[in-house]
Write a protein that holds these residues in place. Structure first.
Motif: not given
Ligand code: FES
Ligand code: SAM
Length: 345
Positions: A61, A64-65
């Motif tokens: 990904c 950066d949640c």
């Molecule tokens: Fe991308 Fe959670 S899926 S930060």
């Protein structure tokens, strides 16, 4: 609270302050709320529960949640991606098990270009024209969303995460904006997808006011599906010692949502079943009507660890399907072999 529950049932909405009062209230009338939500679910969907086969095809990904275990900056996360053939095999297995909706979910992985995604979408839709295909792959441009749709993708899940801009900014780094999340949701709707939004219950900095805003946003946005589940902390994020969201409040919110949007598709999520062993059953009895078991190969399941202690990471798909069937039947409902389209048009 009785008056508020009856008013919500009658009028399908409440003011923000009334919603806050209802969310706060922990008296015996929660049972009345649940009974009404169950009644409304039965009026709209009977005792049918829809299943969606979830294929978590990549945990790479670029986002950066701050709450998420597979965020870019988690260097402890062992990354994987499934091949085209792996994904097709998951669908083959799912189809045999009676699934008629596949959900392709991932982090925002640059390897999966639009061309690669379109190839996969086209292949699944031509092999299984009687199945619905849902994407849950994050924030993209209008043109990308349109390309996937034109190749046959039917639905898109993108949780709004929170309808409060300040809260959104506390949960995400500066580069990820509330405006873009909303732009994505509006684009998806405009293109013609059946859209799902949603949020985590008990996410860091969430207040009852935020929750009321989420409910009013969803009432107004009127999606086909709403995914809510408790926030569960992940050891490799900065929210690692933040308390998990409550199952009780998640279940109460499921009932409120069922009363506000009677025809919406409402999953009893894996996160709910992770913090409460009977979470799925309780969710359905409180108004939910969808379950989303995992179809990903067992070898990679543990690696899609968005939160700690996620359940069902060691079971084969067939075992999960059987276990779910028994659980759903134990509460007087039945799993149906059906695309399970939303009646919320
Ligand atoms: Fe991308 Fe959670 S899926 S930060
Ligand atoms: N990348 C896609 C997206 O952004 O929509 C899909 C994958 S993302 C992991 C799916 C959802 O997982 C998010 O929308 C978020 O609400 C939920 N999630 C992430 N971290 C979580 C946590 N710690 N606890 C509970 N749910 C979480």
């Amino acid at each position: 609270m009785t008056d508020l529950v009856e008013k919500l049932y009658r009028e399908r909405t409440l003011s923000k302050s009334e919603l806050i009062e209802l969310i706060n209230c922990r008296d015996a009338d929660t049972e009345r709320l649940r009974t009404l939500a169950e009644k409304v679910r039965i009026e709209n969907y009977g005792h049918d529960v829809y299943v969606r086969g979830l294929i978590e095809f990549s945990n790479y990904c670029k986002q950066d949640c701050r709450y998420c275990g597979i965020r870019k900056s988690n260097l402890n996360c062992e990354r994987y991606r499934l091949s085209y053939n792996d994904i097709m095999e998951c669908c083959d297995e799912g189809y045999k098990l009676g699934f008629r909706t596949f959900v392709l979910q991932s982090g925002e992985d640059a390897y999966f270009t639009d061309d690669r995604l379109c190839e996969i979408i086209t292949a699944i839709k031509s092999r299984y024209p009687d199945c619905a295909l849902t994407l849950s792959i994050g924030e993209k441009s209008f043109d990308s969303y349109k390309r996937y749709y034109d190749c046959g993708a039917d639905r898109y899940l993108l949780r709004h995460e929170t309808a409060n801009k300040e809260h959104y900014q506390k949960l995400h780094p500066e580069a990820q904006s509330f405006e873009n999340r909303m732009r994505c949701l509006n684009d998806l709707k405009r293109i013609g997808y059946q859209v799902g939004c949603g949020f985590m219950v008990g996410s860091p900095y969430q207040t009852d006011e935020c929750l009321a805003e989420d409910l009013l946003f969803m009432k107004d946005f009127n999606p086909q599906m709403i995914g809510i589940g408790p926030f569960i902390s992940h050891k490799d994020t900065e929210f690692d010692d933040y308390p998990d969201g409550s199952a009780e409040l998640t279940i109460k919110l499921l009932s409120i949502i069922r009363l506000m949007l009677p025809k919406v598709l409402l999953p009893a999520t894996t996160a709910l079943a992770t913090i409460d062993a009977k979470g799925r059953e309780k969710g359905i009895l409180a108004g939910a009507n969808v379950v989303m078991p995992n179809l990903s190969p067992v070898l990679v399941r543990k690696k899609y660890q968005i939160y700690d202690n996620k359940i069902c990471t060691g079971d084969e798909s067939a075992q999960c399907a059987l276990c779910l069937k028994q659980r759903i039947e134990s509460i007087g409902c039945r799993i149906v072999t059906d695309r399970g389209d939303s009646k919320n048009k």
